[in-house]
Write an enzyme that holds these catalytic residues in place. Structure first.
Site, PDB file in Angstrom:
ATOM      1  N   HIS A  18       0.862  -1.199   0.000  1.00 15.78           N
ATOM      2  CA  HIS A  18       0.000   0.000   0.000  1.00 15.78           C
ATOM      3  C   HIS A  18       0.892   1.240   0.000  1.00 15.78           C
ATOM      4  O   HIS A  18       1.511   1.562   1.017  1.00 15.78           O
ATOM      5  CB  HIS A  18      -0.910   0.013   1.230  1.00 15.78           C
ATOM      6  CG  HIS A  18      -1.859   1.171   1.249  1.00 15.78           C
ATOM      7  ND1 HIS A  18      -3.215   1.001   1.412  1.00 15.78           N
ATOM      8  CD2 HIS A  18      -1.670   2.490   1.115  1.00 15.78           C
ATOM      9  CE1 HIS A  18      -3.808   2.180   1.376  1.00 15.78           C
ATOM     10  NE2 HIS A  18      -2.881   3.111   1.202  1.00 15.78           N
ATOM     11  N   LEU A  21       2.419   7.209  -4.462  1.00 20.15           N
ATOM     12  CA  LEU A  21       3.615   7.741  -5.156  1.00 20.15           C
ATOM     13  C   LEU A  21       3.386   9.124  -5.743  1.00 20.15           C
ATOM     14  O   LEU A  21       4.338   9.759  -6.196  1.00 20.15           O
ATOM     15  CB  LEU A  21       4.027   6.787  -6.288  1.00 20.15           C
ATOM     16  CG  LEU A  21       4.824   5.547  -5.890  1.00 20.15           C
ATOM     17  CD1 LEU A  21       5.103   4.695  -7.121  1.00 20.15           C
ATOM     18  CD2 LEU A  21       6.130   5.922  -5.191  1.00 20.15           C
ATOM     19  N   ASN A  46      -5.315   7.274  -5.997  1.00 18.30           N
ATOM     20  CA  ASN A  46      -6.033   8.516  -5.656  1.00 18.30           C
ATOM     21  C   ASN A  46      -5.283   9.762  -6.136  1.00 18.30           C
ATOM     22  O   ASN A  46      -4.982  10.665  -5.364  1.00 18.30           O
ATOM     23  CB  ASN A  46      -6.347   8.586  -4.144  1.00 18.30           C
ATOM     24  CG  ASN A  46      -5.092   8.636  -3.275  1.00 18.30           C
ATOM     25  OD1 ASN A  46      -4.034   8.161  -3.680  1.00 18.30           O
ATOM     26  ND2 ASN A  46      -5.213   9.213  -2.096  1.00 18.30           N
ATOM     27  N   HIS A 141     -10.362   1.135   1.994  1.00 16.93           N
ATOM     28  CA  HIS A 141     -10.151   2.159   3.026  1.00 16.93           C
ATOM     29  C   HIS A 141     -11.347   2.019   3.971  1.00 16.93           C
ATOM     30  O   HIS A 141     -12.455   2.422   3.631  1.00 16.93           O
ATOM     31  CB  HIS A 141     -10.075   3.560   2.423  1.00 16.93           C
ATOM     32  CG  HIS A 141      -9.805   4.601   3.468  1.00 16.93           C
ATOM     33  ND1 HIS A 141      -8.586   5.225   3.606  1.00 16.93           N
ATOM     34  CD2 HIS A 141     -10.585   5.092   4.467  1.00 16.93           C
ATOM     35  CE1 HIS A 141      -8.630   6.052   4.640  1.00 16.93           C
ATOM     36  NE2 HIS A 141      -9.836   5.997   5.173  1.00 16.93           N
ATOM     37  N   LEU A 224      -4.975   9.248   7.946  1.00 15.36           N
ATOM     38  CA  LEU A 224      -6.291   8.615   8.039  1.00 15.36           C
ATOM     39  C   LEU A 224      -6.183   7.156   7.604  1.00 15.36           C
ATOM     40  O   LEU A 224      -5.567   6.900   6.568  1.00 15.36           O
ATOM     41  CB  LEU A 224      -7.320   9.339   7.154  1.00 15.36           C
ATOM     42  CG  LEU A 224      -7.779  10.687   7.698  1.00 15.36           C
ATOM     43  CD1 LEU A 224      -8.651  11.419   6.680  1.00 15.36           C
ATOM     44  CD2 LEU A 224      -8.545  10.505   9.017  1.00 15.36           C
ATOM     45  N   ASP A 252       1.465   2.717   3.490  1.00 16.50           N
ATOM     46  CA  ASP A 252       0.606   3.894   3.301  1.00 16.50           C
ATOM     47  C   ASP A 252       1.440   5.174   3.344  1.00 16.50           C
ATOM     48  O   ASP A 252       0.944   6.230   3.736  1.00 16.50           O
ATOM     49  CB  ASP A 252      -0.517   3.944   4.349  1.00 16.50           C
ATOM     50  CG  ASP A 252      -1.644   4.888   3.918  1.00 16.50           C
ATOM     51  OD1 ASP A 252      -1.714   5.256   2.732  1.00 16.50           O
ATOM     52  OD2 ASP A 252      -2.449   5.275   4.792  1.00 16.50           O
ATOM     53  N   HIS A 256       2.972  14.651   1.441  1.00 15.11           N
ATOM     54  CA  HIS A 256       2.358  15.953   1.166  1.00 15.11           C
ATOM     55  C   HIS A 256       3.447  16.990   1.427  1.00 15.11           C
ATOM     56  O   HIS A 256       4.306  16.781   2.291  1.00 15.11           O
ATOM     57  CB  HIS A 256       1.183  16.234   2.113  1.00 15.11           C
ATOM     58  CG  HIS A 256      -0.007  15.362   1.880  1.00 15.11           C
ATOM     59  ND1 HIS A 256      -0.953  15.630   0.920  1.00 15.11           N
ATOM     60  CD2 HIS A 256      -0.417  14.233   2.494  1.00 15.11           C
ATOM     61  CE1 HIS A 256      -1.897  14.703   0.956  1.00 15.11           C
ATOM     62  NE2 HIS A 256      -1.594  13.831   1.900  1.00 15.11           N
ATOM     63  N   ALA A 268      -4.062  14.850   5.396  1.00 12.97           N
ATOM     64  CA  ALA A 268      -3.773  13.583   6.076  1.00 12.97           C
ATOM     65  C   ALA A 268      -2.705  12.834   5.307  1.00 12.97           C
ATOM     66  O   ALA A 268      -2.776  12.730   4.083  1.00 12.97           O
ATOM     67  CB  ALA A 268      -5.045  12.746   6.151  1.00 12.97           C
TER      68      ALA A 268
HETATM   69  O1  DOR Z   1      -3.494   9.601   5.576  1.00 10.72           O
HETATM   70  C1  DOR Z   1      -3.837   9.279   4.463  1.00 10.72           C
HETATM   71  N1  DOR Z   1      -3.268   9.817   3.367  1.00 10.72           N
HETATM   72  N2  DOR Z   1      -4.800   8.386   4.335  1.00 10.72           N
HETATM   73  C2  DOR Z   1      -5.330   8.081   3.139  1.00 10.72           C
HETATM   74  O2  DOR Z   1      -6.212   7.277   3.090  1.00 10.72           O
HETATM   75  C3  DOR Z   1      -4.887   8.791   1.923  1.00 10.72           C
HETATM   76  C4  DOR Z   1      -3.524   9.301   2.073  1.00 10.72           C
HETATM   77  C5  DOR Z   1      -3.129  10.282   1.003  1.00 10.72           C
HETATM   78  O3  DOR Z   1      -3.349  10.033  -0.182  1.00 10.72           O
HETATM   79  O4  DOR Z   1      -2.568  11.323   1.361  1.00 10.72           O
HETATM   80 ZN    ZN Z   2      -3.376   5.100   1.556  1.00 12.67          ZN
END
Ligand code: DOR
Ligand code: ZN
Length: 349
Positions: A18, A21, A46, A141, A224, A252, A256, A268
């Site tokens: 998971h 990128l 996403n 999710h 999250l 995960d 950011h 998140a």
């Molecule tokens: O903390 C998170 N960041 N949870 C997610 O489900 C998505 C992810 C993101 O794409 O930043």
């Molecule tokens: Zn994720």
């Protein structure tokens, strides 16, 4: 003078089941961290706009490969973003591509870039039926989106109200409950029918929700599903180190920019790719179960996805190093997990 410790750990090369990128220069900045450690990763869809078709996923796959460091043998494994309008025929196109290994279910609005997600799982029942037949994996999710549900209860609520009935309706569908965060989720997976597994992140093994408020608000610990209680963390550690093949590695890692995190409404996501396997090694060592790391990191995920285990190895050395305060990230920078602090394990190049 203290003698440096030299204890080394050889490990079948791990995979990350998971991973986020991103795209473009931001992807170029984070991809080398993952390709230096992992052989393969399930790459989350996403993006903006989301990766909803086979064609988009194949184009994204090409962009990832074009950014790989020279000589890297890393293989991106793609997954498609489910929407209310996903065509069941997309399952066949995805499978035939040979590059797509699952579909990701984001409950609409549950997290970053989940606006186009599924508003009611009943709407994708026909797609899930096709996925069962094609033996594609559903990645979930698992959080309720009703804003009246307490944020710390959203995972448990989703499991009881949505996931458990879905798993019964689609009794042959293979499901990964992604980034589990609670003792409730551990119990659900342990008690579930065959074909249900879960990934666990390094931050949920190492931190509890106090880390969000240690001396002030800590946006770089916000992800999250959000960090949970110490009892939940302990349940996750127990599951991860147990040797139960239904629990495996999924970082995960979700980069950011610093500006997007350190904001009045911060995004998140925890970035851990710079030290992913090293952080898991710390968690397993703290539990006195380093010998269980290889199954969790390098065997169980591949087995669940029906892919061969990797055959080469990596080496970790017990040698503390200081994580930089930030790494470059496209036009900005990003703050990694443990920024400015020490990590006990180092990967030997
Ligand atoms: O903390 C998170 N960041 N949870 C997610 O489900 C998505 C992810 C993101 O794409 O930043
Ligand atoms: Zn994720």
């Amino acid at each position: 003078m203290s003698t440096p410790q030299t204890s080394a750990l050889r490990l079948r090369r791990p995979d990350d089941w998971h991973l986020h990128l991103r795209d473009g220069d931001e992807m170029g900045a984070v991809l080398p961290f993952t390709s230096a450690r992992f052989a393969r990763a399930i790459v989350m869809p996403n993006l903006k706009p989301p990766v909803i078709t086979t064609e988009l996923a194949l184009a994204y796959h090409r962009r990832i490969c074009s950014r790989l460091p020279a000589g890297a043998a890393f293989q991106p494994l793609m997954t498609l973003y489910l929407t209310d309008r996903t065509d069941p025929a997309e399952v066949d196109r995805a499978r035939e591509s040979g590059r797509i290994f699952g579909f990701k279910l984001y409950p609409a609005g549950a997290t970053t870039h989940a606006e186009s997600g599924v508003t009611d799982v009943r709407r994708v029942d026909r797609v899930l039926e096709r996925m069962s037949e094609a033996r594609m994996v559903l990645q979930v999710h698992g959080e309720a989106t009703d804003p009246s549900v307490d944020i710390f209860d959203r995972e448990a609520h989703f499991i009881d109200a949505v996931l458990a009935p879905l798993a019964q309706r689609h009794s042959r569908l293979r499901i990964v409950l992604e980034h589990i965060t609670t003792a409730h989720a551990v119990r659900f997976v342990r008690g579930a029918r065959p074909g249900i597994a879960a990934t666990i992140t390094p931050q949920h093994l190492l931190l509890n929700r106090n880390a969000l408020f240690a001396g002030g608000i800590r946006p770089h610990h916000y992800c999250l599903p959000v960090l949970k209680s110490e009892a939940d963390r302990e349940a996750l550690v127990a599951a991860a180190v147990s040797g139960d093949a239904r629990f495996f590695l999924g970082t995960d890692s979700a980069p950011h920019s610093r500006g997007a995190k350190e904001a009045a409404c911060g995004c998140a996501g925890v970035f851990s790719a710079h030290a992913a396997i090293e952080l898991y090694a710390e968690a397993f060592e703290a539990a006195g179960r380093l010998e269980a790391l290889e199954g969790f990191a390098s065997k169980f995920g591949a087995d669940f996805y029906g892919l061969p285990r990797n055959t080469d190895e990596i080496t970790l050395r017990q040698e503390p190093w200081r994580v930089p305060d930030a790494y470059p990230f496209g036009p900005g920078e990003l703050v990694p997990l443990r920024a400015g602090e020490t990590i006990a394990w180092r990967i030997v190049p």
